[in-house]
Design an enzyme around this catalytic site. Structure first.
Site, PDB file in Angstrom:
ATOM      1  NE  ARG A   1      -2.289  -1.399   3.523  1.00  0.00           N
ATOM      2  CZ  ARG A   1      -2.715  -1.140   4.753  1.00  0.00           C
ATOM      3  NH1 ARG A   1      -3.826  -0.448   4.929  1.00  0.00           N
ATOM      4  NH2 ARG A   1      -2.043  -1.554   5.806  1.00  0.00           N
ATOM      5  CD  GLU A   2       4.642  -0.415  -1.589  1.00  0.00           C
ATOM      6  OE1 GLU A   2       5.555  -1.258  -1.665  1.00  0.00           O
ATOM      7  OE2 GLU A   2       3.453  -0.661  -1.909  1.00  0.00           O
TER       8      GLU A   2
ATOM      9  CG  ASN B   1     -16.239  -2.072  -2.827  1.00  0.00           C
ATOM     10  OD1 ASN B   1     -17.056  -1.185  -2.693  1.00  0.00           O
ATOM     11  ND2 ASN B   1     -15.353  -2.371  -1.888  1.00  0.00           N
TER      12      ASN B   1
ATOM     13  N   GLY C   1     -22.205   5.051  11.916  1.00  0.00           N
ATOM     14  CA  GLY C   1     -21.709   3.931  12.715  1.00  0.00           C
ATOM     15  C   GLY C   1     -20.301   4.088  13.242  1.00  0.00           C
ATOM     16  CB  SER C   2     -17.047   3.796  11.714  1.00  0.00           C
ATOM     17  OG  SER C   2     -17.147   4.555  10.523  1.00  0.00           O
TER      18      SER C   2
ATOM     19  CB  CYS D   1      -6.570  -0.115   0.584  1.00  0.00           C
ATOM     20  SG  CYS D   1      -5.498   0.924  -0.426  1.00  0.00           S
TER      21      CYS D   1
ATOM     22  CG  HIS E   1     -16.172   9.373   0.848  1.00  0.00           C
ATOM     23  ND1 HIS E   1     -17.499   9.287   1.188  1.00  0.00           N
ATOM     24  CD2 HIS E   1     -15.692   8.108   0.877  1.00  0.00           C
ATOM     25  CE1 HIS E   1     -17.811   8.008   1.385  1.00  0.00           C
ATOM     26  NE2 HIS E   1     -16.739   7.279   1.207  1.00  0.00           N
TER      27      HIS E   1
END
Length: 763
Positions: A16-17, A126, A441-442, A525, A703
């Site tokens: 995931r660089e 997705n 929720g989060s 990701c 976002h």
């Protein structure tokens, strides 16, 4: 000799660089040059990974999104970003996320950024793309700088480059008109820019260009079909060769059209359109290449190479060097390297192939076709053993689970009473004000949370210490919500790594990777769990955490669950049984959790179905069957509760106006949806559909780092109240807040609560 190529490679990097480089840059902690250097390093490594292919893609790398890249290549920038200072990358990130890097936005002091571009799902995946914006005055102008840079780097590294671009018709098809102008009316302005781009490739010695037109696998009306004829007739005088690529589905009624367009080759997805391969081969001109997507680019199971050769060998004898083979689509949708998985169960690992292993499979097939199966006998034998091991494994099949699924009947999906009766009982118990406020929720996944999770996994923290750390974070989330004045609280999900992986880890039938990351959007990701067998729930998964959170407040606490359709669609799903069967298994497992939460005294339960629309087949003719079992699965999960228990569901970025009747049929008491980036456009459906239950149109775009003002939220909710009775409206963000920081969340939610209070004054 058969030719091998790839349609696209995962750009985030095996570790995931790209994600970490982007986030460091956005925080102002690294320079633009450092970010670009990371991009160069990743491209070089990925081309090296593809060195065994005859052609490698160039232009598939993006710092945020390939559709947004195409918008910039075509000079199609929203007017709101055109006058800002800085280079192209600054404006690129302003469109992508509302602002560029910290310190690069001279406008941030006055308005906190600009409106980010609308984001929606890339076909039925997705992956989220930034929607191109058009109006009647839209003009296009070529900016090939991105491709100039990548082609120059590829040439210096000796890469046999095949540039990848999105085709003109699909580009228009993907976008939205902001003033209801006909998008196809822009085609005459767009085509000269494409012609200039192809001339540019010719001038730089390019032999083949991959031009992606996946819109061809959808149902197109006559105007769009004619647009393909017009577009490719206009590009016919080019000197560079075009490989027109379709993927994700079947061509069906567009097959003849695709075969007769004046291009030099056609790629079809043989995973989804295997039955069309022979038809396409028979209809293509004798000089055209047929590229067959024989390796699944969207799932992680090994290809049955011997079975693939059974039908590829006759095709190769027929076409000879006109046959190309490739993955079915870009490998963007798969993790990078299975060899990095050191903890995955060896038996299950032997059934899998990530991006690099899929390229190895491609090489084996090409060698067998070019030199005979004996040249790769050992590889084919090992592959056959792995395929048979999975097929016969008792770990995959659980007779007791299959028996329970066979006993499903309609009564499982029925609430005891209709919504009006339920709503009255829920109102008495919950006693909420008008325009009740909640979140999805989060709450922020802080560095402290991530450290505690990492230490727990490594054994540095024992179970008791980890539980205490998570309880502290839950208490913090509850107290912050109480201080803000929210009406229905959430526990914040500190203990959850991911909304799907968290549940998959506690269900039998799932396996998990350490490094199986795929890009969802930008730097976001996800690591999809691997659904390899029949699903069951050994024990309660969330009850203890929600019970603890409820003990910290007298306000209603939502129990938070992920629904069966979303768990299915956001997993790497087994391909040896219908998706509907796996979904019913998940529905029964999550239903048990819902009932346990209710028994624990939880009166509000949210069952997220963020991916409901994502699973829709690309062709409307196939929608009814999918929606039948998807909605039934949700109802099985949700509808065993008493009238007094309020069921919520949430849906993320997706166009759902055309399935609103099915969403209503889910019969959730409250649905929360994304509407902030689309300026409430998604609520247009309620002008002609009387949605019967309660709805929370998301008013805070999570976002983007931008903080919505109280006035802006009031304006959005007033638009909503023009379509939906105020007594059935909730006020909430458009998604969970785990990716945001507390310093962004607190002021945004404070403005949201203040907006709700303002709105109540008018009730």
């Amino acid at each position: 000799m058969v030719t091998t190529h790839n349609l696209g490679f995962p750009r985030i990097g095996a570790k995931r660089e790209l994600k970490f480089a982007l986030e460091t840059y956005w925080k102002g902690q690294s320079s633009r040059d450092e970010l670009k250097a990371t991009g160069e390093q990743l491209r070089a490594r990925h081309w090296a990974n593809q060195a065994g292919l005859d052609f490698a893609p160039v232009g598939d790398f993006a710092f945020y999104d390939q559709v947004l890249d195409m918008s910039f290549t075509l000079g199609n920038l929203p007017e709101r970003v055109r006058d800002f200072h800085g280079d192209r990358l600054d404006n690129y990130f302003r469109v992508a996320r509302g602002r560029s890097a910290q310190g690069a936005d001279d406008h941030s002091e006055c308005c906190g950024g600009v409106a980010a571009g609308e984001m929606t799902k890339w076909f039925d995946t997705n992956y989220h793309y930034i929607v191109p914006e058009f109006d009647a005055a839209t003009q296009f102008s070529l900016d090939p700088s991105r491709l100039v840079e990548q082609l120059a780097q590829a040439r210096a590294l000796g890469v046999k480059a095949k540039p990848v671009i999105i085709g003109p018709v699909t580009y228009l098809w993907l976008g939205k008109s902001k003033d209801d102008a006909d998008r196809l009316a822009l085609l005459p302005r767009l085509l000269p820019v494409y012609a200039a781009l192809l001339d540019y490739f010719t001038a730089h010695g390019v032999e083949w260009v991959q031009i992606d037109e996946p819109a061809l696998v959808t149902e197109l009306d006559p105007a769009w079909r004619e647009a393909f004829v017009t577009a490719y007739a206009a590009l016919e005088t080019r000197r560079v060769k075009l490989l027109l690529a379709t993927y994700f589905g079947q061509l069906q009624e567009n097959l003849e059209l695709a075969c007769t367009l004046p291009v030099d080759g056609l790629h079809i997805d043989a995973i989804n359109a295997r039955d069309e391969v022979a038809q396409v081969a028979a209809r293509l001109p004798a000089t055209s290449v047929l590229s067959v997507g024989v390796i699944n680019g969207r799932n992680i199971w090994k290809t049955d190479l011997n079975a693939a050769l059974q039908w590829l060998e006759p095709l190769h004898r027929e076409l000879g060097s006109r046959l190309w083979i490739a993955p079915s689509c870009s490998l963007l949708h798969t993790p990078v390297d299975l060899d990095s998985e050191q903890k995955l169960d060896p038996g299950i690992k032997s059934w899998l192939a990530f991006a690099l292993q899929k390229l190895d499979e491609l090489t084996v097939l090409a060698t067998a076709l070019n030199h005979g199966r004996a040249a790769v006998a050992d590889a084919l034998s090992a592959n056959a053993a792995a395929i048979e091991s999975r097929r016969a494994s008792p770990r995959v099949h659980n007779p007791s689970v299959k028996a329970v699924v066979s006993r499903i009947d309609a009564t499982l999906g029925q609430r005891a009473s209709a919504y009006p009766q339920r709503a009255a009982k829920q109102s008495t118990i919950l006693n909420l004000p008008a325009y009740p406020t909640t979140t999805i929720g989060s709450f922020p996944q802080t560095s402290e949370i991530r450290l505690a999770r990492s230490q727990f996994r490594s054994g540095e923290l024992d179970g008791a210490a980890y539980k205490a750390a998570m309880e502290r974070e839950i208490t913090r989330s509850v107290k912050e919500q109480e201080a803000l004045g929210l009406d229905v609280l959430v526990h914040g999900e500190a203990e959850r790594n991911d909304m799907v992986e968290y549940f998959g880890e506690q269900l039998d039938g799932y396996a998990f990777s350490q490094h199986g990351w795929v890009q969802s959007y930008g730097s976001r990701c996800v690591k999809p769990p691997i659904l390899f067998g029949d699903i069951s729930r050994p024990r309660a998964m969330t009850v203890e955490w929600i019970r603890y959170a409820q003990s910290q407040t007298v306000k209603p606490m939502k129990g938070m669950l992920t629904g069966p359709v979303t768990i299915l669609n956001w997993s790497f799903v087994r391909d040896d049984q219908p998706r509907s069967v796996s979904c019913y298994q998940l529905a029964l497992a999550i239903r048990e959790e819902v009932l346990d939460l209710e028994k624990a005294g939880v009166r509000v339960i949210q069952i997220d179905e963020a991916a409901l629309r994502e699973g829709l087949p690309l062709r409307k003719a196939q929608w009814n069957e999918y929606l039948r079992w998807a909605v039934e699965s949700f109802r099985i999960t949700a509808n065993g509760v008493k009238d007094e228990t309020q069921i919520h569901t949430h849906m993320c970025y997706s166009e759902f106006n055309d399935i609103i009747a099915s969403i209503a049929d889910m019969d959730a008491d409250v649905i929360t949806i994304e509407t902030s980036r689309s300026d409430m456009e998604l609520l247009d459906v309620f002008d002609h559909f009387n949605y019967p239950n309660e709805i929370g149109p998301g008013v805070y775009d999570i976002h983007s780092p931008n903080i919505p003002s109280q006035e802006h939220i009031v304006q959005l909710m007033q638009k909503a109240a023009g379509r939906i009775p105020a007594e059935r409206l909730w006020v909430n963000p458009d998604c969970g807040l785990k990716t945001r920081a507390w310093e962004e969340v607190i002021p945004a939610l404070r403005n949201m609560v203040a907006a709700a209070k303002t709105l109540r004054q008018a009730v």
